[in-house]
Design a protein around this motif. Structure first.
Motif, PDB file in Angstrom:
ATOM      1  N   PRO A 155       0.829  -1.198   0.000  1.00 61.21           N
ATOM      2  CA  PRO A 155       0.000   0.000   0.000  1.00 61.21           C
ATOM      3  C   PRO A 155       0.864   1.249   0.000  1.00 61.21           C
ATOM      4  O   PRO A 155       2.017   1.228   0.448  1.00 61.21           O
ATOM      5  N   PRO A 156       0.276   2.352  -0.511  1.00 57.50           N
ATOM      6  CA  PRO A 156       1.054   3.588  -0.660  1.00 57.50           C
ATOM      7  C   PRO A 156       1.613   4.100   0.665  1.00 57.50           C
ATOM      8  O   PRO A 156       0.977   3.964   1.711  1.00 57.50           O
ATOM      9  N   ASP A 157       2.805   4.664   0.583  1.00 58.63           N
ATOM     10  CA  ASP A 157       3.393   5.331   1.744  1.00 58.63           C
ATOM     11  C   ASP A 157       4.134   6.576   1.275  1.00 58.63           C
ATOM     12  O   ASP A 157       4.202   6.852   0.082  1.00 58.63           O
ATOM     13  N   TYR A 158       4.664   7.337   2.209  1.00 53.94           N
ATOM     14  CA  TYR A 158       5.289   8.618   1.888  1.00 53.94           C
ATOM     15  C   TYR A 158       6.504   8.488   0.970  1.00 53.94           C
ATOM     16  O   TYR A 158       6.859   9.445   0.273  1.00 53.94           O
ATOM     17  N   THR A 159       7.137   7.309   0.924  1.00 57.38           N
ATOM     18  CA  THR A 159       8.303   7.162   0.045  1.00 57.38           C
ATOM     19  C   THR A 159       7.914   7.269  -1.428  1.00 57.38           C
ATOM     20  O   THR A 159       8.746   7.623  -2.259  1.00 57.38           O
ATOM     21  N   ASN A 160       6.661   6.967  -1.741  1.00 56.43           N
ATOM     22  CA  ASN A 160       6.186   7.143  -3.122  1.00 56.43           C
ATOM     23  C   ASN A 160       6.296   8.609  -3.538  1.00 56.43           C
ATOM     24  O   ASN A 160       6.653   8.914  -4.675  1.00 56.43           O
ATOM     25  N   ILE A 162       8.398  10.850  -2.308  1.00 52.12           N
ATOM     26  CA  ILE A 162       9.827  11.173  -2.450  1.00 52.12           C
ATOM     27  C   ILE A 162      10.330  10.750  -3.826  1.00 52.12           C
ATOM     28  O   ILE A 162      10.986  11.521  -4.531  1.00 52.12           O
ATOM     29  N   ARG A 163       9.988   9.526  -4.235  1.00 53.88           N
ATOM     30  CA  ARG A 163      10.430   9.037  -5.548  1.00 53.88           C
ATOM     31  C   ARG A 163       9.771   9.816  -6.682  1.00 53.88           C
ATOM     32  O   ARG A 163      10.414  10.128  -7.684  1.00 53.88           O
ATOM     33  N   ALA A 164       8.501  10.131  -6.546  1.00 53.64           N
ATOM     34  CA  ALA A 164       7.805  10.888  -7.599  1.00 53.64           C
ATOM     35  C   ALA A 164       8.479  12.228  -7.838  1.00 53.64           C
ATOM     36  O   ALA A 164       8.635  12.660  -8.979  1.00 53.64           O
ATOM     37  N   LYS A 165       8.893  12.875  -6.758  1.00 60.49           N
ATOM     38  CA  LYS A 165       9.561  14.175  -6.899  1.00 60.49           C
ATOM     39  C   LYS A 165      10.923  14.037  -7.562  1.00 60.49           C
ATOM     40  O   LYS A 165      11.365  14.939  -8.276  1.00 60.49           O
ATOM     41  N   LYS A 166      11.602  12.909  -7.348  1.00 58.95           N
ATOM     42  CA  LYS A 166      12.914  12.692  -7.980  1.00 58.95           C
ATOM     43  C   LYS A 166      12.781  12.330  -9.454  1.00 58.95           C
ATOM     44  O   LYS A 166      13.621  12.714 -10.263  1.00 58.95           O
ATOM     45  N   LEU A 167      11.753  11.596  -9.804  1.00 55.94           N
ATOM     46  CA  LEU A 167      11.630  11.050 -11.153  1.00 55.94           C
ATOM     47  C   LEU A 167      10.918  11.963 -12.155  1.00 55.94           C
ATOM     48  O   LEU A 167      10.940  11.674 -13.355  1.00 55.94           O
TER      49      LEU A 167
END
Length: 185
Positions: A155-160, A162-167
């Motif tokens: 399930p979704p968590d805050y690390t998603n 973080i990665r979205a902002k990097k990618l």
């Protein structure tokens, strides 16, 4: 546990190849404008799978399911509800094998070992998606600024987030950040 550069590069290349093939197949087999393309994985960082949404698919689903505005908001960013869930799975046989060949993440004895393996797996997925992006894969049917890509943990968590902002460039994730991003609690 093996974390050498060779192992990292080999796994990245395997995921990149499968993801590229799936994305090209998806974008070439439809005349749709995609706004969402993710490699999804579990909270154990098992082998990833593709999920995607296009504006046309969202409209078609909303009509077929008689969705109202609240339903559309709920499903718009849901990878597991996408009609393109596990798209291109035929390209992921080597990816699945490579993940099965890695150590069983549940057999790891300490939290540190578990986190190291988990992060290794997430990092290879992220790098593979980044390399696909650098090859222009995500601008085949739409402008790159119009599609959000990510390595998504379910399930979704805050690390998603973080990665979205990097990618992604900010313009490609601005709506996702408002509508679906997980934040640190």
């Amino acid at each position: 546990m093996n974390y050498s550069d060779d192992i990292f590069e080999k796994l990245v290349a395997t995921i990149e190849e499968a993801t590229s093939q799936a994305a090209i197949d998806l974008f070439n087999s439809t005349n749709e404008t995609f706004y969402f393309f993710v490699l999804s994985t579990t909270g154990e960082a098992l082998a990833p799978f593709v999920s995607a949404w296009s504006y046309e698919a969202l409209k078609k689903q909303s009509i077929a399911q008689n969705w109202d505005a609240y339903d559309i908001a709920d499903f718009k960013w849901s990878s597991i509800d996408s009609p393109y869930l596990e798209f291109g799975s035929q390209y992921f046989h080597q990816v699945n094998k490579a993940f099965l060949d890695r150590i069983d993440i549940h057999s790891l004895k300490t939290e540190v070992e578990y986190e190291k393996e988990f992060n290794f797996r997430i990092n290879v997925m992220e790098e593979a998606l980044h390399r696909c992006d650098m090859k222009g894969i995500f601008s085949l049917n739409q402008a790159r600024s119009e599609i959000m890509i990510n390595v998504e943990v379910l399930p979704p968590d805050y690390t998603n987030t973080i990665r979205a902002k990097k990618l992604n460039p900010i313009e490609s994730i601005q709506f996702w950040l408002k509508e679906a991003a997980e934040t640190v609690e």
